[in-house]
Design a protein around this motif. Structure first.
Motif, short mmCIF file in Angstrom:
data_model
loop_
_atom_site.label_atom_id
_atom_site.label_comp_id
_atom_site.label_asym_id
_atom_site.label_seq_id
_atom_site.Cartn_x
_atom_site.Cartn_y
_atom_site.Cartn_z
N GLU A 79 0.70 -1.26 0.01
CA GLU A 79 0.00 0.12 -0.02
C GLU A 79 0.87 1.10 0.01
O GLU A 79 0.45 2.15 -0.72
N PHE A 83 0.99 3.97 -2.97
CA PHE A 83 0.77 5.62 -2.63
C PHE A 83 2.00 6.34 -3.17
O PHE A 83 1.71 7.40 -3.82
N ASN A 84 3.23 5.99 -2.95
CA ASN A 84 4.32 6.50 -3.49
C ASN A 84 4.40 6.54 -4.73
O ASN A 84 5.31 7.53 -5.46
N ALA A 110 -4.83 0.94 1.29
CA ALA A 110 -4.49 2.31 1.23
C ALA A 110 -5.72 3.04 1.29
O ALA A 110 -5.76 4.13 2.11
N TRP A 115 -5.47 6.83 2.82
CA TRP A 115 -4.23 7.58 1.91
C TRP A 115 -4.61 7.93 0.84
O TRP A 115 -4.07 8.85 0.17
N LEU A 116 -5.84 7.19 0.37
CA LEU A 116 -6.26 7.47 -0.98
C LEU A 116 -7.65 7.74 -1.18
O LEU A 116 -8.51 7.41 -0.11
N PRO A 125 -4.24 10.81 -4.15
CA PRO A 125 -3.40 10.90 -2.88
C PRO A 125 -4.56 11.83 -1.97
O PRO A 125 -4.88 12.78 -2.55
N ILE A 130 2.99 9.88 4.07
CA ILE A 130 2.47 8.68 5.04
C ILE A 130 3.62 8.08 5.89
O ILE A 130 4.58 8.33 5.56
N ASP A 132 4.88 4.28 6.75
CA ASP A 132 4.40 2.84 6.43
C ASP A 132 4.83 2.16 7.84
O ASP A 132 5.92 1.48 7.97
#
Lengths: 503, 506
Positions: A79, A83-84, A110, A115-116, A125, A130, A132
C-alpha cells in the motif's frame, strides 16, 4: 575465530553485566546491533574461561519475518508503494490494476488507511505524506524488537504470512563467582618468549582440545614385519645358547645339499621338478675329496653299520649346482668343519632363504625362509630333542605339543611337531624334526657316540598366522602393500597365540 | 614255490636292451582271486611304486599280465620303433611304436613318460613265443594280456635301469598281493637269462638279519628297556625280533622293509612301538652347555637396518629371483657384461635369474604402492648373488652371496643430496671418515656412469680408493619401465666390501 571483534563483544557483555547484573542474549543483540549468533559466540567464549559468568539456557518463542515479510521490510508495504507511486493527479483504477502487482490488496489497504480517495475512475492521494507502519513493524521484528509491535497487529501479520513464530534458544547471563570486567586474550601456545620473560604467568591459556587428532610431520621409518619376526626368532635361539651359522650362500652343490645328508641321488626331491638347478655356473668348483670318497662309498655300498642304498653313485650328479632347498646343507658344512677341527658339543641355528621349484599358489612361493636348530652332543636322545623343541616353542607362547612319527631321508627317527590350535580346535603341524642318520654323521668324522638333534619350520607360516594373512604374497615380495608395514610397526611374540581370530 | 614249468617261466634278455633299459625281473602269482577292490588296490600300488621308488618309471617300470593269455618263455628285447606294432591297452587297432609315442605325448596321464625312451635308437619290448607284445616299457602294456576280474594267474615283469630297485619293487608287489592267491603267500619264480650268460631267479625275497644293540636303542630313545622287551615291541611293528644276550636284538628284515639300512631304523621302530606320547611325557633338555653367538655379518646388518629405519626409511622384503627383463632390459643393464647366476629350469620367467642388485625389487615395490602418499622412502639390506671362480670366496660352489644395502627416495621432487645425507649417516655409523683432499682413507664420491642412473647424476662411492657402490638419480627410462612417474634418488652399496675395507684400515 573471534579475533579482536569478538573481544569487543565479550567486553561489552561484561560491562553490561557490571551495570545491569543480567544480560539476555537476544535483547543484548538488538540493543548492541549485533547478530544474535555473534553474541552467543561471545557468551560461549566467556563461559569457557571458568567462573567469570553464569549462563542459563532459555527456550523462547520469537517472531521472525517470512521471506515475503523480509521483502516488505526492505521495499515497503504494497500500500505504501502504491501511494508513493501515484502522481498528485492520481491514476485510473484500470491502469493500476493492470500495472501494479497486488493492486487489489494495496488499494484496499490504502483506502482503509485513508491515504487515497476515489474520484470517479481514478484514485488520488488524500494525504501528502504517509508513515509505512507495516514496514516499520516488519523491520523491527526482523531486528528482534518484536515487543514494539502490539500482539493484535502481530496476529494480523501472521495471517498475512508476513511473520512466523519460531523457537529460539537464548541465554541469560549473570555474574559468576570469579566475575571480572577485564577479559584477557586467551593464548593457545606456550612460546619461548613467554618462558624467558616469565610473561606466561600473567596470561590465560585456552585449554588444549584432547579430542582432536594428533599430527606427525614426517612419516617415520619402519622395519618389515617378517624381518621383525625373524629378529624375534634369532633372539630366542641366542637366549637358548645357540650360535648362528653363516648361511650366506644361496647357490649350493648337490653334494652338500643332498649327498652329504645321505639323500640318495635317485630321490624324487632331487628332481628338476622340485629343485632349482643352476645353468650358470652349472658345475660346482670343488668339494673335499677325502670326504667325497667316504660319502660315495656309504651311498653305494654302505658302511658304519649300514647296507647303504646299493646304487652307482655319480660324481657328476653331486657336482651339479642348485639353489639350496634347505639350510640343512649349511648344517652339514658346519658339522663337517666341527669334526675336522675336533668335535665338541655345539648348538647351531640359522634363519635364511631356501628355494623350491614348486607350483606356486596362495601359500607357496619359490623362495621362503627356513628356521633351523641343530644340537650335537654325546648320547642325545629323542627325549632331548623333544625337550629342546618344547623349550623353543614355549618362547613363542606354544605350550601344547605332540610329536608324530614321520619320514625324512636324512633323519631317523623323524617327528612332525603339532600344536593345539585353540581357534580351530584341532592339532596343526608347526614343524619338523629328527636325529641325523649315522650314515650322514660318520663319514664327516663325527664320533660314533655323538648324536645330532635338529628341528625346523618356516618363518612365513607363523608370520601369516600372526598377522592374519591368507595370501603369502601380501607378506613378502614386491607386491606387498605398504599398509602391512605401516600398520605393524612393532612385532611382539605374544601376538603369536593361535586363537580363533587368526586361523 | 617251485615253478610248475621251469622252461616256460623265463625272461630271455636280448643284447640291444643294454642300450636303453638293461635289467628285468619277473614273478608269477598263481590262482589269484581278483575282486574289484583287490584289482583297484593292485593298480594303486603299482602307481605308487612308479611315482616314488621307481622315480616316475625312469628307474623301474611294472607290467602285469594275464598269464593264461600268453605263452612263455618271454623275450625281452629292444627294437627300432618302426619294427614294433601292437594293440595297446584299451585300444582296438594295432599301432606302430613311433606313432604310439606321438599319440601319448598328448595324453595327460602318459606324456611325462614319453621322453624316457622317445629319442633312443631302440625301444624296449616284451613279447611271448607267438610274438604277442606284452608291453613296451615304460610306456604301456598290450591290450592282449590285460588283467581282468577273471584273471587267475598273473605274470609280473619289471624292466629297469636300476637292478636293485627292480628287485625291491617286485618283492614289494609280490609280498603285498600273494595273500590273495589260493595258496596264500606263495609265489612262483621266473628265471632271467642275460646275454652274457648270467642267470638270476626272481623274486629275490631277500630276508636279512640286522643286529641292533640294546644300549644303542635305549640311548637314542632315552629309555632303559631289556633286550626281551625291545624284541617284543619290534614284533608288534611286524619285525620279527629275538633277544640275543643282554645287549643284542637280532631282527629279521623282510623284503618289504627295504627302508631298513642301519640299526637306527630298528631303533626308530622301537621308539614308535614304545610310544612318542610316552616319551614326550618324560622329555628333558639336553645338558649341552653353550654360549650363543651371532654371525657377525647378520649382527651388523641388523644394526644397519635399524639405522636406516631411524633415518625414516621403510624396509621392504623382496624376492631374490627375478626375470631377466627386470634385471636387465628394464634397468638398462646389459646382462652379457654381468656375472649373474642363471636358473636352468624355472617354471615361470619370474624365476629365471638370481638378483645382482636390490634396486629392481625396490622399484617394483614402489610400483605396487602408488596409492601411498609421497615421499616413499624404502630400503633393503639383503644378499645378491654373483658368479666367481674363487673356490674359497664361493665355498667351493662358483657363486657367492654379497650383502648389499639399497635405499631409494621417491618423490615429486628429489635430489641426490637426500640419499647422500643418508649415506653420510651410514658412514658415520660405520666410523668411516669422509675423505678430505689430503686424506686417502675414508670415503668420497666421484662422478661415474651407470646405465640404470641418469647421466651426470650418478656417482661411485669410493672407500680408500676402492669403489663400493653407486649413488644417483634413477634414469627416467628405468622409472617409466617400472610404471612409475616420479623421480627417485637411490643408493646401493656392497656392505661386505665396506666392512672388509674398514677392517683392513684398522
Amino acid at each position: 575465530n573471534m579475533g579482536a571483534e569478538g573481544m569487543d563483544v565479550q567486553q561489552q557483555i561484561l560491562h553490561a553485566l557490571e551495570k545491569n547484573g543480567v544480560v539476555i542474549s537476544n535483547e543484548f543483540a538488538v540493543s548492541e546491533k549485533e547478530t544474535h549468533q555473534k553474541v552467543v559466540g561471545a557468551i560461549k567464549s566467556l563461559e569457557s574461561l571458568g567462573n567469570v559468568i553464569n549462563v542459563k539456557q532459555i527456550a523462547l518463542k520469537t517472531w521472525e519475518c517470512t521471506d515475503e515479510g523480509n521483502n516488505l521490510a526492505t521495499s515497503g508495504s504494497h500500500e505504501a508503494r502504491l501511494f508513493n507511486s501515484l502522481p498528485p493527479e492520481g491514476r485510473s483504477l484500470t491502469d493500476i490494476k493492470a500495472s501494479f502487482p497486488n493492486s487489489n490488496f494495496a488499494l484496499g489497504a490504502a483506502m482503509k488507511n485513508k491515504w487515497l480517495k476515489k474520484e470517479g475512475e481514478k484514485v488520488i492521494p488524500a494525504v501528502s505524506a504517509i508513515e509505512d507502519e507495516v514496514q516499520i513493524h516488519l523491520k523491527a521484528i526482523a531486528a528482534g524488537g518484536e515487543n514494539s509491535v502490539p500482539d493484535k497487529i502481530k496476529a494480523e501479520y501472521k495471517k498475512r504470512k508476513l511473520i512466523k513464530e519460531v523457537d529460539m534458544t537464548v541465554f541469560e547471563v549473570s555474574k559468576g563467582s570469579a566475575f571480572t570486567t577485564s577479559v584477557m586474550k586467551q593464548e593457545a601456545e606456550l612460546t619461548k618468549e613467554m618462558i624467558e620473560s616469565g610473561q606466561w604467568k600473567g596470561k590465560t591459556f585456552k585449554p588444549f582440545n584432547f579430542k582432536s587428532k594428533g599430527r606427525i610431520e614426517q612419516r617415520s621409518g619402519y622395519l618389515h614385519p617378517l624381518m621383525q619376526l625373524r629378529s624375534e626368532f634369532r633372539q630366542i635361539f641366542l637366549e637358548m645358547g645357540f650360535t648362528e651359522m653363516p648361511t650366506n650362500n644361496y647357490v649350493e652343490s648337490a653334494f652338500w645339499n643332498f649327498d652329504a645328508l645321505f639323500q640318495p641321488q635317485q630321490h624324487p626331491a632331487r628332481d628338476a621338478h622340485d629343485t632349482f638347478y643352476v645353468a650358470e655356473p652349472g658345475k660346482t668348483i670343488s668339494v673335499p675329496e677325502d670326504y667325497l670318497q667316504k660319502v660315495k662309498k656309504t651311498h653305494s655300498s654302505g658302511g658304519y653299520g649300514s647296507i647303504g642304498y646299493q646304487y652307482d653313485w655319480s660324481r657328476e650328479e653331486a657336482h651339479k649346482n642348485l639353489l639350496r632347498t634347505h639350510t640343512t646343507a649349511v648344517s652339514a658344512r658346519m658339522l663337517y668343519k666341527l669334526a675336522q677341527e675336533g668335535f665338541q658339543p655345539v648348538k647351531f641355528f640359522s634363519i635364511d632363504r631356501v628355494f623350491r621349484n614348486e607350483t606356486l599358489d596362495a601359500t607357496h612361493l619359490a623362495e621362503f625362509n627356513q628356521i633351523e636348530g641343530v644340537v650335537a652332543d654325546y648320547s642325545l636322545s629323542i627325549k632331548n630333542l623333544m625337550g629342546l623343541i618344547k623349550g623353543f616353542f614355549e618362547k613363542i607362547g606354544i605350550t601344547k605339543l605332540r610329536f608324530k612319527p614321520a619320514y625324512n631321508p636324512y633323519t631317523e627317527p623323524s617327528m612332525e611337531i603339532f600344536s593345539y590350535h585353540e581357534g580351530l580346535k584341532k592339532w596343526v603341524e608347526v614343524g619338523n624334526s629328527g636325529m641325523f642318520r649315522p650314515e650322514m654323521l660318520r663319514p664327516m668324522g663325527i664320533p660314533e657316540k655323538v648324536t645330532v638333534a635338529a628341528w625346523g619350520l618356516s618363518l612365513e607360516r607363523p608370520a601369516m598366522i600372526m598377522y592374519g594373512i591368507n595370501n603369502i604374497r601380501e607378506l613378502v615380495g614386491p607386491r606387498v602393500k605398504m599398509e602391512l608395514i605401516l600398520d605393524n610397526p612393532l612385532c611382539t611374540i605374544d601376538k603369536w597365540t593361535p586363537t580363533g581370530n587368526n586361523s | 614255490m617251485p615253478a610248475k614249468e621251469t622252461e616256460k617261466y623265463k625272461l630271455i634278455v636280448k643284447p640291444s636292451t643294454a642300450q636303453v633299459r638293461p635289467y628285468v625281473v619277473g614273478a608269477v602269482l598263481r590262482n589269484m582271486k581278483f575282486t574289484q577292490a583287490v584289482y583297484d588296490s593292485f593298480i594303486d600300488l603299482q602307481d605308487k611304486l612308479h611315482q616314488n621308488l621307481a622315480r616316475k618309471r625312469t628307474l623301474v617300470a611294472i607290467g602285469t599280465h594275464d598269464l593264461d593269455t600268453v605263452s612263455g618263455p618271454f623275450i625281452y628285447d629292444a627294437k627300432v620303433p618302426q619294427d614294433i606294432s601292437f594293440v595297446p591297452l584299451n585300444q582296438s587297432q594295432a599301432i606302430r611304436a613311433d606313432k604310439l609315442l606321438e599319440m601319448y605325448s598328448h595324453d595327460s596321464h602318459l606324456k611325462e613318460y614319453v621322453p624316457i625312451i622317445k629319442d633312443k635308437p631302440v625301444y624296449p619290448v616284451i613279447t611271448d613265443q607267438k610274438g604277442v607284445v606284452l608291453s613296451m616299457p615304460p610306456i604301456i602294456n598290450g591290450n592282449h594280456s590285460k588283467i581282468t576280474l577273471n584273471t587267475r594267474n598273473v605274470f609280473i615283469e619289471c624292466t629297469a635301469t636300476d637292478r636293485y630297485k627292480a628287485q625291491i619293487v617286485l618283492d614289494t608287489l609280490v609280498c603285498m598281493f600273494s595273500g590273495y592267491c589260493d595258496q596264500p603267500y606263495t609265489v612262483e619264480p621266473v628265471q632271467v637269462e642275460y646275454p652274457d650268460g648270467e642267470r638270476v631267479q626272481y623274486p629275490t625275497l631277500y630276508y636279512r638279519q640286522q643286529e641292533a644293540s640294546v644300549s644303542y636303542c635305549n640311548m637314542l630313545t632315552g629309555v632303559n628297556e631289556t633286550a626281551e622287551s625291545i624284541a617284543a615291541m619290534l614284533t608288534t611293528m611286524s619285525l620279527s625280533a629275538k633277544p640275543q644276550g643282554q645287549d643284542k636284538v637280532i631282527v629279521e628284515v623282510p623284503p618289504t622293509r627295504y627302508d631298513i639300512l642301519h640299526e637306527c631304523d630298528i631303533a626308530e621302530d622301537f621308539a614308535v612301538a614304545y610310544g612318542f606320547d610316552r616319551l614326550a611325557a618324560d622329555m628333558k633338555m639336553p645338558p649341552t652347555n653353550t654360549i650363543g653367538q651371532e654371525f657377525e655379518l647378520n649382527y651388523l646388518s641388523d644394526k644397519l637396518r635399524l639405522l636406516l629405519s631411524q633415518n625414516n626409511y621403510t624396509e621392504a622384503a623382496t624376492f631374490s629371483l627375478y626375470s631377466r627383463i627386470d634385471m636387465g632390459e628394464r634397468m638398462k643393464v646389459n646382462l652379457e657384461n654381468e656375472s649373474w647366476v642363471k636358473v636352468a629350469n624355472p617354471k615361470t620367467t619370474e624365476c629365471e635369474a638370481v638378483r645382482i642388485s636390490l634396486l629392481p625389487g625396490l622399484l617394483k615395490t614402489l610400483s605396487a604402492n602408488k596409492h601411498i602418499s609421497l615421499p616413499l622412502k624404502l630400503f633393503e639390506v639383503s644378499d645378491v648373488v654373483l658368479r666367481d671362480t674363487c673356490p674359497s670366496a664361493t665355498r667351493g660352489t662358483g657363486a657367492r652371496n654379497q650383502r648389499h644395502i639399497c635405499a631409494i627416495n621417491y618423490n615429486v621432487k628429489v635430489g641426490i643430496e637426500k640419499v647422500q645425507g643418508l649415506l653420510d649417516n651410514i658412514m658415520v655409523a660405520l666410523k668411516v671418515p669422509y675423505a678430505g683432499d689430503n686424506n686417502s682413507q675414508g670415503y668420497y664420491l666421484e662422478e661415474k656412469e651407470h646405465p640404470s642412473y641418469f647421466p651426470g647424476f650418478c656417482g661411485s662411492v669410493i672407500i680408500s680408493g676402492v669403489p663400493v657402490g653407486h649413488i644417483g638419480l634413477v634414469h627416467p627410462e628405468v622409472i617409466t619401465n617400472f610404471n612409475l612417474n616420479n623421480p627417485a634418488a637411490a643408493l646401493e652399496i656392497d656392505m661386505q666390501k665396506v666392512l672388509e675395507l674398514i677392517n683392513l684400515g684398522k
